[in-house]
Design a protein around this motif. Structure first.
Motif, mmCIF file in Angstrom:
data_model
loop_
_atom_site.group_PDB
_atom_site.id
_atom_site.type_symbol
_atom_site.label_atom_id
_atom_site.label_comp_id
_atom_site.label_asym_id
_atom_site.label_seq_id
_atom_site.Cartn_x
_atom_site.Cartn_y
_atom_site.Cartn_z
ATOM 1 N N UNK A 161 0.839 -1.200 0.000
ATOM 2 C CA UNK A 161 0.000 0.000 0.000
ATOM 3 C C UNK A 161 0.869 1.243 0.000
ATOM 4 N N UNK A 162 0.333 2.306 -0.567
ATOM 5 C CA UNK A 162 0.956 3.616 -0.479
ATOM 6 C C UNK A 162 -0.075 4.564 0.131
ATOM 7 N N UNK A 163 0.383 5.410 1.041
ATOM 8 C CA UNK A 163 -0.486 6.404 1.649
ATOM 9 C C UNK A 163 0.137 7.777 1.471
ATOM 10 N N UNK A 164 -0.665 8.719 1.039
ATOM 11 C CA UNK A 164 -0.258 10.121 0.946
ATOM 12 C C UNK A 164 -1.219 10.921 1.805
ATOM 13 N N UNK A 165 -0.695 11.851 2.572
ATOM 14 C CA UNK A 165 -1.549 12.662 3.433
ATOM 15 C C UNK A 165 -1.006 14.081 3.506
ATOM 16 N N UNK A 166 -1.925 15.006 3.694
ATOM 17 C CA UNK A 166 -1.585 16.403 3.895
ATOM 18 C C UNK A 166 -2.509 16.954 4.971
ATOM 19 N N UNK A 167 -1.959 17.764 5.854
ATOM 20 C CA UNK A 167 -2.801 18.476 6.809
ATOM 21 C C UNK A 167 -2.216 19.859 7.045
ATOM 22 N N UNK A 168 -3.086 20.766 7.402
ATOM 23 C CA UNK A 168 -2.659 22.125 7.675
ATOM 24 C C UNK A 168 -3.713 22.837 8.488
ATOM 25 N N UNK A 169 -3.279 23.882 9.140
ATOM 26 C CA UNK A 169 -4.209 24.658 9.948
ATOM 27 C C UNK A 169 -3.717 26.069 10.128
ATOM 28 N N UNK A 170 -4.655 26.959 10.418
ATOM 29 C CA UNK A 170 -4.299 28.355 10.628
ATOM 30 C C UNK A 170 -5.203 28.968 11.684
ATOM 31 N N UNK A 171 -4.618 29.881 12.454
ATOM 32 C CA UNK A 171 -5.384 30.701 13.399
ATOM 33 C C UNK A 171 -5.615 32.090 12.812
ATOM 34 N N UNK A 172 -5.359 32.244 11.534
ATOM 35 C CA UNK A 172 -5.676 33.447 10.771
ATOM 36 C C UNK A 172 -5.179 34.729 11.427
ATOM 37 N N UNK A 173 -3.862 34.774 11.633
ATOM 38 C CA UNK A 173 -3.237 35.996 12.136
ATOM 39 C C UNK A 173 -3.117 36.099 13.640
ATOM 40 N N UNK A 174 -3.580 35.128 14.378
ATOM 41 C CA UNK A 174 -3.456 35.169 15.844
ATOM 42 C C UNK A 174 -1.985 35.042 16.223
ATOM 43 N N UNK A 175 -1.631 35.591 17.371
ATOM 44 C CA UNK A 175 -0.240 35.523 17.811
ATOM 45 C C UNK A 175 0.093 34.141 18.350
#
Length: 184
Positions: free
Chosen positions: A64-78
């Motif tokens: 099997x091959x698995x590809x994954x991507x994840x990302x997140x943002x707090x949209x300018x929060x410090x």
């Protein structure tokens, strides 16, 4: 708000399919113990968005091959917030400690190869896989200052009646090493 599409055929190690999870969250009043003094016009409110996509594909009868991507943002929060994203640990840059990297934004890409070694007897569980994983990702405040981290790892994943059992070791390109044993 959240959205989940699960087209994968197994919960532990799918043999095929795509899973997409997306969420958008608005925090109206933070739960941080002491956020410190706020700058003029700044509030404890924040919007947090995240997405993850994983795709499992068979490339041969036992491979099997698995590809994954994840990302997140707090949209300018410090940074330095209770709501920061974290990387590090058994499933997210496994050569580092759990939650070693924190920030208001993150990106993570993963590619894995899994070889089916066989299966446990039915009364004990399911499949046994040997894995090789390549992960690269980072947490950051500003994309221009992001420091990409890369980890290669190998491990064993066993689908048991107690839940998944995994043993894995990860090595980063800059020499960090960790071993993880997880049950459930």
């Amino acid at each position: 708000m959240s959205f989940v599409y699960d087209g994968q055929d197994q919960p532990i190690v799918p043999s095929r399919g795509v899973r997409v999870e997306a969420a958008l969250q608005r925090v109206f009043k933070g739960v941080e113990p002491d956020p410190g003094p706020l700058a003029d016009g700044e509030t404890a409110r924040r919007t947090i968005g995240k997405i993850s996509v994983s795709d499992f594909r068979p490339i041969h009868k036992r491979h099997l091959v698995m590809l994954a991507f994840s990302g997140g943002s707090s949209f300018g929060a410090s940074a330095d917030s209770y709501y920061d994203f974290t990387l590090g640990g058994p499933e997210r840059l496994r050569a580092f400690q759990l939650g070693e990297f924190r920030g208001p934004n993150y990106l993570l890409g993963t590619a894995a190869y899994l070889h089916n070694l066989g299966r446990l007897p039915d009364f004990m569980g399911g499949q046994i896989y040997l894995s090789g994983v390549f992960e690269t990702g980072c947490t950051f405040s500003e994309l221009g200052s992001a420091r990409l981290l890369t980890v290669v790892s190998s491990g064993l994943v066993i689908d048991t009646l107690l839940g998944p059992v995994s043993l894995s070791a990860g090595l980063s390109l800059d020499g960090h090493f960790r071993f993880y044993a997880n049950v459930g």
